[in-house]
Design a protein around this motif. Structure first.
Motif, short mmCIF file in Angstrom:
data_model
loop_
_atom_site.label_atom_id
_atom_site.label_comp_id
_atom_site.label_asym_id
_atom_site.label_seq_id
_atom_site.Cartn_x
_atom_site.Cartn_y
_atom_site.Cartn_z
N GLY A 137 0.84 -1.19 0.00
CA GLY A 137 0.00 0.00 0.00
C GLY A 137 0.88 1.25 0.00
O GLY A 137 1.75 1.39 0.85
N ILE A 163 0.14 -0.31 -4.60
CA ILE A 163 -1.28 0.00 -4.74
C ILE A 163 -1.46 1.47 -4.33
O ILE A 163 -1.26 1.84 -3.17
CB ILE A 163 -2.15 -0.91 -3.84
CG1 ILE A 163 -1.86 -2.39 -4.06
CG2 ILE A 163 -3.63 -0.58 -4.04
CD1 ILE A 163 -2.26 -2.92 -5.40
N LYS A 164 -1.85 2.27 -5.29
CA LYS A 164 -2.07 3.71 -5.05
C LYS A 164 -3.19 3.92 -4.04
O LYS A 164 -4.20 3.20 -4.04
CB LYS A 164 -2.44 4.42 -6.35
CG LYS A 164 -1.36 4.37 -7.41
CD LYS A 164 -0.39 5.49 -7.20
CE LYS A 164 0.64 5.49 -8.31
NZ LYS A 164 1.93 5.89 -7.88
N ASN A 165 -2.97 4.90 -3.17
CA ASN A 165 -3.96 5.33 -2.16
C ASN A 165 -4.36 4.22 -1.19
O ASN A 165 -5.40 4.31 -0.54
CB ASN A 165 -5.22 5.89 -2.84
CG ASN A 165 -4.90 7.06 -3.73
OD1 ASN A 165 -4.17 7.96 -3.32
ND2 ASN A 165 -5.40 7.05 -4.94
N ALA A 166 -3.55 3.18 -1.08
CA ALA A 166 -3.85 2.10 -0.13
C ALA A 166 -2.96 2.24 1.10
O ALA A 166 -1.88 2.81 1.03
CB ALA A 166 -3.63 0.74 -0.78
N PRO A 170 -4.17 -3.47 1.77
CA PRO A 170 -4.80 -3.24 0.47
C PRO A 170 -5.71 -4.38 0.03
O PRO A 170 -6.62 -4.16 -0.77
CB PRO A 170 -3.61 -3.06 -0.48
CG PRO A 170 -2.47 -3.72 0.18
CD PRO A 170 -2.72 -3.58 1.66
N GLN A 171 -5.50 -5.58 0.53
CA GLN A 171 -6.37 -6.70 0.18
C GLN A 171 -7.79 -6.48 0.70
O GLN A 171 -8.74 -7.07 0.18
CB GLN A 171 -5.79 -8.03 0.69
CG GLN A 171 -5.89 -8.27 2.17
CD GLN A 171 -4.81 -7.59 3.01
OE1 GLN A 171 -4.08 -6.73 2.54
NE2 GLN A 171 -4.70 -7.97 4.28
N THR A 173 -9.03 -3.04 1.30
CA THR A 173 -9.52 -1.77 0.75
C THR A 173 -9.51 -1.73 -0.77
O THR A 173 -10.26 -0.97 -1.37
CB THR A 173 -8.69 -0.59 1.30
OG1 THR A 173 -7.32 -0.77 0.93
CG2 THR A 173 -8.82 -0.49 2.81
N HIS A 174 -8.66 -2.52 -1.39
CA HIS A 174 -8.53 -2.57 -2.85
C HIS A 174 -8.49 -4.03 -3.31
O HIS A 174 -7.56 -4.46 -3.99
CB HIS A 174 -7.25 -1.85 -3.29
CG HIS A 174 -7.20 -0.40 -2.95
ND1 HIS A 174 -7.01 0.05 -1.66
CD2 HIS A 174 -7.32 0.69 -3.74
CE1 HIS A 174 -7.00 1.37 -1.68
NE2 HIS A 174 -7.19 1.79 -2.92
N PRO A 175 -9.52 -4.82 -2.95
CA PRO A 175 -9.45 -6.27 -3.20
C PRO A 175 -9.36 -6.66 -4.68
O PRO A 175 -8.65 -7.60 -5.02
CB PRO A 175 -10.72 -6.82 -2.55
CG PRO A 175 -11.67 -5.66 -2.49
CD PRO A 175 -10.79 -4.44 -2.32
N GLU A 177 -8.07 -4.93 -7.20
CA GLU A 177 -6.74 -4.62 -7.71
C GLU A 177 -5.70 -5.64 -7.22
O GLU A 177 -4.88 -6.13 -7.99
CB GLU A 177 -6.34 -3.20 -7.28
CG GLU A 177 -5.13 -2.68 -7.99
CD GLU A 177 -4.86 -1.21 -7.69
OE1 GLU A 177 -3.76 -0.77 -8.02
OE2 GLU A 177 -5.75 -0.52 -7.13
N VAL A 178 -5.75 -5.98 -5.94
CA VAL A 178 -4.82 -6.96 -5.38
C VAL A 178 -5.05 -8.32 -6.03
O VAL A 178 -4.09 -8.99 -6.45
CB VAL A 178 -4.96 -7.05 -3.84
CG1 VAL A 178 -4.17 -8.23 -3.28
CG2 VAL A 178 -4.48 -5.75 -3.19
#
Length: 187
Positions: A137, A163-166, A170-171, A173-175, A177-178
């Motif tokens: 992140g 991961i941008k902005n994570a 990140p898994q 908040t940005h699942p 993408e991850v």
């Protein structure tokens, strides 16, 4: 069993699980799970096909200013703990020292956490040769991006994806993408 654990205990636990698998596995670890995974793969590389780390612990920080800060704030927290029973003041002291993870930990768990952090000093990332995907992140405050960059630099066969902005997880908040990064790596 209520004993203080160290990294060897976790490696043994993971080995018991992976010994039941046929062939090599893809091992994924986040944060402390990444620390355990790194230690495991450094001892048993033949069991791992690929390693995936997400905002992983494992970089030992021993800079002089950090050591001084730890000593000062640790002493302050201990003094404060003896001087006050106020939960608000205690929470403030834990937050100030950066020790909020330990706030609700039992003594045994607190000592286990210290053992695991100390194990980072013995971990030699440059010996890891298993293909490694490092996902981090961009705004992780728990384990800063520079730790991920250092891991990428030390682990020979690694890729770093930011991961941008994570933040630290990140898994969560940005699942998507991850997941896409992992799927692309393993297919």
């Amino acid at each position: 069993e209520k004993k203080v654990l160290n990294i060897s205990n976790y490696i043994y636990w993971l080995k018991q699980i992976l010994d039941k698998e046929k062939g090599k596995v893809i091992l994924l670890g986040h944060s402390n799970g990444g620390r355990i995974s790194l230690n495991f793969v450094s001892k048993y590389p033949e069991k791992i096909d690929r390693l995936i780390l997400i905002d992983s612990a494992g970089i030992y920080h021993n800079e002089l200013l950090l050591r001084i800060k730890r000593l000062f704030f640790s002493a302050l927290a201990k003094i404060g703990k003896r001087l006050t029973t106020s939960p608000t003041l205690r929470n403030f002291l834990y937050k100030l020292t950066g020790e909020s993870d330990y706030k609700n930990a039992s003594k045994r768990m607190g000592k286990t956490m210290v053992n695991l952090i100390k194990s980072d000093a013995l971990l030699n990332l440059s010996t890891i040769t298993v293909p490694t995907l490092i996902i981090w992140g961009e705004n992780d405050k728990t384990l800063p991006l520079r730790d991920g960059e250092k891991m990428h630099e030390l682990i020979k066969n690694s890729k770093l994806k930011v991961i941008k902005n994570a933040r630290h997880s990140p898994q969560l908040t940005h699942p998507v993408e991850v997941a896409n990064i992992i799927i692309e790596e393993i297919t």
